[in-house]
Design an enzyme around this catalytic site. Sequence first.
Site, PDB file in Angstrom:
ATOM      1  N   HIS A   1      -3.488  -5.573   0.688  1.00 54.94           N
ATOM      2  CA  HIS A   1      -2.857  -5.945   1.749  1.00 54.94           C
ATOM      3  C   HIS A   1      -2.710  -7.304   1.898  1.00 54.94           C
ATOM      4  O   HIS A   1      -3.504  -7.974   2.557  1.00 54.94           O
ATOM      5  CB  HIS A   1      -3.899  -5.397   2.982  1.00 54.94           C
ATOM      6  CG  HIS A   1      -3.593  -3.848   3.234  1.00 54.94           C
ATOM      7  ND1 HIS A   1      -2.519  -3.329   4.076  1.00 54.94           N
ATOM      8  CD2 HIS A   1      -3.955  -2.750   2.541  1.00 54.94           C
ATOM      9  CE1 HIS A   1      -2.881  -2.223   4.220  1.00 54.94           C
ATOM     10  NE2 HIS A   1      -3.515  -1.694   3.037  1.00 54.94           N
TER      11      HIS A   1
ATOM     12  N   CYS B   1       0.808  -1.284  -0.029  1.00 53.09           N
ATOM     13  CA  CYS B   1      -0.113   0.095   0.049  1.00 53.09           C
ATOM     14  C   CYS B   1       1.006   1.213   0.075  1.00 53.09           C
ATOM     15  O   CYS B   1       1.410   1.542  -1.094  1.00 53.09           O
ATOM     16  CB  CYS B   1      -0.972   0.056   1.265  1.00 53.09           C
ATOM     17  SG  CYS B   1      -2.548   1.241   0.858  1.00 53.09           S
TER      18      CYS B   1
ATOM     19  N   GLU C   1      -1.059  -9.027   3.597  1.00 53.99           N
ATOM     20  CA  GLU C   1      -0.893  -9.559   5.261  1.00 53.99           C
ATOM     21  C   GLU C   1      -2.221 -10.036   5.649  1.00 53.99           C
ATOM     22  O   GLU C   1      -2.386 -10.774   6.838  1.00 53.99           O
ATOM     23  CB  GLU C   1      -0.373  -8.439   6.430  1.00 53.99           C
ATOM     24  CG  GLU C   1      -1.320  -7.600   6.597  1.00 53.99           C
ATOM     25  CD  GLU C   1      -1.582  -6.098   5.398  1.00 53.99           C
ATOM     26  OE1 GLU C   1      -2.023  -5.349   5.907  1.00 53.99           O
ATOM     27  OE2 GLU C   1      -0.968  -6.405   4.417  1.00 53.99           O
TER      28      GLU C   1
END
Length: 261
Positions: A213, A113, A215
């Site tokens: 994202h 990001c 993660e």
Amino acid sequence: MPKPLIGLTTYLAHAQWGEWELPAALLPAAYISCVQAAGGRVVLLPPDAPEAAFDVVAGLDGLVLTGGEDLDPALYGAQPHPCTGPPVRERDRWEWAVLAEALARDVPVLGVCRGMQLMNVHAGGTLIQHLPETVGHHGHNLHGGHFSPHAVTTVPGTRIAALLPGTRQVATHHHQAVDSLGAGLAVGARTADGTVEAIESTRHRFVVGVQWHPEMAFDSAVVHALVAAAASVPTPASHRIRERKVRDRRSAPVTGTTAVS
């Protein structure tokens, strides 16, 4: 074989936990969990003086430039848009220096990001400061404080396409995006509205940025690829640190001994 040491950049923010409310260096735990799940060891990198980047990156096998606040538009020669957040120049300076050192050493890098946007600006590119004005919708950032799914399509022949071929849903939360592409970078993925969703270096072993994202999915192929690239570093940081500790012990003065004549 020691696990590769992956540095994760962090916020400096006012935070509250338990009975405390203080300035803190923090990072959502999902970043840490996904790197650990991919086989990496994690070290957090709060903002520091830019000149510290040389020593810090020397101890790393890989680097994740994490998400967060908007970059200062002055970094790419623009005036701030009314919707651009206030600058966090201490973090900008630190991450700029860490990225520069990682590129110089060919340390594997993943930008997430904000981290992807920093990679693009560092390479001389620019950003769209408020994406809804360009694409005509809020699909990239539907709800404040929440990730939203949207589809991205990777570009055949790119590194990111080898990891994530075709079209898939990803977790997104951003209102800015790549505008002009920086030198030495290639577009790795887009959304249906044309927004650049991934970039990668054409000059380095593993330098990849994603606007989404990863993660938020602990089995992310992108994070696993970073850790694998970091593990392939000729002399892992874990070895360098261990060797330095051995040298330090050997060179340390001996104390508490009695002379014998």
